[in-house]
Design a protein around this motif. Structure first.
Motif, PDB file in Angstrom:
ATOM      1  N   ILE A 288      19.653  71.381  76.174  1.00 46.05           N
ATOM      2  CA  ILE A 288      19.813  72.675  75.049  1.00 46.05           C
ATOM      3  C   ILE A 288      21.300  73.003  74.676  1.00 46.05           C
ATOM      4  N   ALA A 289      22.020  73.038  76.247  1.00 47.78           N
ATOM      5  CA  ALA A 289      23.438  73.178  76.214  1.00 47.78           C
ATOM      6  C   ALA A 289      24.258  72.465  75.381  1.00 47.78           C
ATOM      7  N   ALA A 290      23.970  70.925  75.337  1.00 45.05           N
ATOM      8  CA  ALA A 290      24.537  70.062  74.763  1.00 45.05           C
ATOM      9  C   ALA A 290      24.198  70.230  72.909  1.00 45.05           C
ATOM     10  N   LEU A 291      22.987  70.482  72.570  1.00 50.15           N
ATOM     11  CA  LEU A 291      22.755  70.969  71.303  1.00 50.15           C
ATOM     12  C   LEU A 291      23.505  71.967  70.711  1.00 50.15           C
ATOM     13  N   ALA A 292      23.374  72.930  71.772  1.00 51.68           N
ATOM     14  CA  ALA A 292      24.315  74.400  71.268  1.00 51.68           C
ATOM     15  C   ALA A 292      25.726  73.785  71.003  1.00 51.68           C
ATOM     16  N   GLY A 293      26.414  73.110  71.736  1.00 52.86           N
ATOM     17  CA  GLY A 293      27.642  72.612  71.555  1.00 52.86           C
ATOM     18  C   GLY A 293      27.700  71.784  70.318  1.00 52.86           C
ATOM     19  N   TRP A 294      26.873  70.966  69.938  1.00 53.25           N
ATOM     20  CA  TRP A 294      27.083  70.239  68.723  1.00 53.25           C
ATOM     21  C   TRP A 294      26.745  71.042  67.673  1.00 53.25           C
ATOM     22  N   ALA A 295      25.954  72.149  67.633  1.00 53.08           N
ATOM     23  CA  ALA A 295      25.862  73.180  66.572  1.00 53.08           C
ATOM     24  C   ALA A 295      27.089  73.957  66.477  1.00 53.08           C
TER      25      ALA A 295
ATOM     26  N   ILE B 170      22.244  74.832  57.360  1.00 49.44           N
ATOM     27  CA  ILE B 170      21.781  73.749  58.061  1.00 49.44           C
ATOM     28  C   ILE B 170      20.230  73.641  57.290  1.00 49.44           C
ATOM     29  N   TYR B 171      19.717  72.476  57.125  1.00 46.87           N
ATOM     30  CA  TYR B 171      18.510  72.344  56.879  1.00 46.87           C
ATOM     31  C   TYR B 171      17.621  71.839  57.895  1.00 46.87           C
ATOM     32  N   LEU B 172      16.359  72.199  58.217  1.00 45.64           N
ATOM     33  CA  LEU B 172      15.820  71.868  59.573  1.00 45.64           C
ATOM     34  C   LEU B 172      14.687  70.983  59.059  1.00 45.64           C
ATOM     35  N   ALA B 173      14.615  69.640  59.202  1.00 51.00           N
ATOM     36  CA  ALA B 173      13.464  68.837  58.838  1.00 51.00           C
ATOM     37  C   ALA B 173      12.722  68.491  59.956  1.00 51.00           C
TER      38      ALA B 173
ATOM     39  N   GLU C  50       9.460  81.121  62.098  1.00 51.16           N
ATOM     40  CA  GLU C  50       9.792  82.238  62.620  1.00 51.16           C
ATOM     41  C   GLU C  50      11.145  81.846  63.461  1.00 51.16           C
ATOM     42  N   ALA C  51      11.229  80.751  64.194  1.00 49.60           N
ATOM     43  CA  ALA C  51      12.306  80.718  65.017  1.00 49.60           C
ATOM     44  C   ALA C  51      13.539  80.073  64.389  1.00 49.60           C
ATOM     45  N   ALA C  52      13.228  79.556  63.034  1.00 52.41           N
ATOM     46  CA  ALA C  52      14.050  79.027  62.181  1.00 52.41           C
ATOM     47  C   ALA C  52      14.777  80.098  61.271  1.00 52.41           C
ATOM     48  N   PHE C  53      14.031  80.970  60.702  1.00 52.15           N
ATOM     49  CA  PHE C  53      14.470  81.886  59.780  1.00 52.15           C
ATOM     50  C   PHE C  53      15.252  83.169  60.540  1.00 52.15           C
ATOM     51  N   ALA C  54      14.626  83.527  61.575  1.00 49.77           N
ATOM     52  CA  ALA C  54      15.167  84.668  62.226  1.00 49.77           C
ATOM     53  C   ALA C  54      15.942  84.537  63.592  1.00 49.77           C
ATOM     54  N   ALA C  55      16.356  83.250  63.637  1.00 51.05           N
ATOM     55  CA  ALA C  55      17.201  83.039  64.669  1.00 51.05           C
ATOM     56  C   ALA C  55      18.512  83.632  64.719  1.00 51.05           C
ATOM     57  N   GLY C  56      19.184  83.723  63.479  1.00 53.51           N
ATOM     58  CA  GLY C  56      20.647  84.263  63.145  1.00 53.51           C
ATOM     59  C   GLY C  56      20.750  85.951  63.386  1.00 53.51           C
TER      60      GLY C  56
ATOM     61  N   VAL D 122      15.187  75.020  67.843  1.00 49.38           N
ATOM     62  CA  VAL D 122      15.258  75.464  66.554  1.00 49.38           C
ATOM     63  C   VAL D 122      16.134  76.841  66.682  1.00 49.38           C
ATOM     64  N   ARG D 123      15.865  77.650  67.612  1.00 46.69           N
ATOM     65  CA  ARG D 123      16.767  78.891  67.760  1.00 46.69           C
ATOM     66  C   ARG D 123      18.176  78.503  68.094  1.00 46.69           C
ATOM     67  N   THR D 124      18.232  77.762  68.906  1.00 49.06           N
ATOM     68  CA  THR D 124      19.643  77.247  69.204  1.00 49.06           C
ATOM     69  C   THR D 124      20.207  76.727  67.977  1.00 49.06           C
ATOM     70  N   LEU D 125      19.897  75.959  67.104  1.00 45.43           N
ATOM     71  CA  LEU D 125      20.497  75.565  65.697  1.00 45.43           C
ATOM     72  C   LEU D 125      20.494  76.670  64.935  1.00 45.43           C
ATOM     73  N   GLY D 126      19.623  77.725  64.757  1.00 39.38           N
ATOM     74  CA  GLY D 126      19.808  78.923  63.948  1.00 39.38           C
ATOM     75  C   GLY D 126      20.834  79.911  64.314  1.00 39.38           C
ATOM     76  N   ALA D 127      20.809  79.872  65.675  1.00 45.23           N
ATOM     77  CA  ALA D 127      21.650  80.873  65.869  1.00 45.23           C
ATOM     78  C   ALA D 127      23.357  80.446  65.891  1.00 45.23           C
ATOM     79  N   ALA D 128      23.663  79.005  65.660  1.00 45.79           N
ATOM     80  CA  ALA D 128      24.789  78.691  65.418  1.00 45.79           C
ATOM     81  C   ALA D 128      25.380  78.511  63.873  1.00 45.79           C
ATOM     82  N   ILE D 129      24.214  78.123  63.085  1.00 47.34           N
ATOM     83  CA  ILE D 129      24.446  77.639  61.652  1.00 47.34           C
ATOM     84  C   ILE D 129      23.410  78.564  60.930  1.00 47.34           C
ATOM     85  N   PRO D 130      23.573  79.060  59.610  1.00 47.66           N
ATOM     86  CA  PRO D 130      22.707  79.650  59.085  1.00 47.66           C
ATOM     87  C   PRO D 130      21.759  78.782  58.441  1.00 47.66           C
ATOM     88  N   VAL D 131      20.461  79.071  58.603  1.00 45.52           N
ATOM     89  CA  VAL D 131      19.375  78.092  57.927  1.00 45.52           C
ATOM     90  C   VAL D 131      19.025  78.201  56.503  1.00 45.52           C
ATOM     91  N   ALA D 132      19.196  77.229  55.745  1.00 46.36           N
ATOM     92  CA  ALA D 132      19.023  77.358  54.493  1.00 46.36           C
ATOM     93  C   ALA D 132      17.655  76.799  54.052  1.00 46.36           C
TER      94      ALA D 132
END
Length: 310
Positions: A217-224, A234-237, A304-310, A268-278
């Motif tokens: 998860i830390a590596a994913l956060a670094g990428w994001a 970002i779009y989450l497929a 919920e995790a995607a749209f509320a993460a930020g 999902v929360r990690t990605l949404g915390a770093a990049i706005p989810v479109a």
């Protein structure tokens, strides 16, 4: 509820044209019948968000048997993807930086739906740079030249990255993302040629085992964090077969060795915390194959995790 959650627009894409199995063409309607919209409204962080249902794209028939070894139903897919793009464009059009920015919720259908979703997001919000996180047990990075099955649902990630036959790429408005802004999450079941292609590309791959650890998860956060400096959203497929089959999910092609739901939510929360989810898209569900209500609840939790993460 976070104040920044704007309207969420729901678009159904009822198709199984991308492969050899039927069922997914009935999923968008089936999810609604099982109460998905109510489940979304019941999630604490989405309770005040406006949900707008734009309905389903018209795809008739939604499944046709085709023995083409390179690209099943390619003509039909090349016909509906631009129409999906246009439906998404109309449904979410507006100022992407405005206070009422609309986000997209795709209900599939097979995962070719994500290619049309990305095209629509780009058309609706021109100039906005998008990243993509592709959650899937499979890579979906084949082309007609590498596919062992001819299933186009094994190609849309490649198509939106600009890889594959020109007609399929053009139907997806590809490339709609730079590969350095793309990640595969899961991907424990890859074809050999596909695996080699991904490994040689600039796409990041976070395996299901890795994501189940704090380091993953830390590596994913670094990428994001790095990608978030270069893109606007970002779009989450989310192909639900990235979830481990032991969960009893209603999946078209369940696979073992996948993500647990808590791990998927954390990613999902990690990605949404770093990049706005479109947008967030849920695909690869066949409701006759498992626990439908449990799967509906998982989709609501993931959204919920995607749209509320930020």
């Amino acid at each position: 509820m976070p104040a920044m959650i704007g309207p969420i627009v729901i678009v159904g894409v009822p198709t199984s044209l991308g492969g050899h199995l039927s069922g997914m063409e009935r999923t968008p309607a089936g999810l609604r019948e099982l109460g998905l919209v109510a489940a979304l409204r019941a999630r604490p962080l989405l309770s005040g968000a406006e949900l707008r249902d734009a309905g389903d794209l018209s795809i008739d028939p939604g499944f046709v048997v085709d023995d083409d070894p390179r690209a099943k139903n390619r003509t039909r897919i090349c016909e509906f993807l631009p129409r999906e793009r246009d439906l998404v464009t109309t449904a979410i059009g507006g100022d992407p930086a405005g206070p009422d920015m609309q986000r997209l919720l795709i209900l599939g259908g097979d995962c070719t739906a994500h290619a049309g979703a990305m095209a629509g997001l780009r058309r609706a919000q021109r100039g906005r740079r998008l990243a993509i996180a592709w959650f899937d047990a499979h890579g979906d990075f084949n082309t007609p030249d590498t596919t062992p099955s001819g299933n186009v649902w094994g190609m849309p990630f490649a198509m939106l990255c600009g890889r594959g036959d020109p007609d399929l790429v053009a139907a997806a408005d590809g490339p709609s993302v730079d590969e350095s802004h793309a990640a595969l999450l899961g991907g424990q079941v890859l074809d050999e040629a596909e695996s080699r292609t991904i490994a040689a590309s600039r796409i990041a791959h976070f395996g299901s085992g890795m994501l189940g650890t704090p380091a993953g998860i830390a590596a994913l956060a670094g990428w994001a964090a790095a990608v978030g400096r270069d893109v606007d959203a970002i779009y989450l497929a989310f192909d639900l077969d990235c979830l481990d089959a032991s969960g009893g999910w209603a999946l078209t092609m369940p696979e073992t060795g996948g993500l647990s739901l808590p791990t998927a939510l954390a990613a999902v929360r990690t990605l949404g915390a770093a990049i706005p989810v479109a947008g967030f898209g849920a695909t690869a569900v066949t409701l006759a194959n498992g626990d439908g209500p449990k799967t509906v609840d998982a989709i609501a939790r993931l959204a919920e995790a995607a749209f509320a993460a930020g």
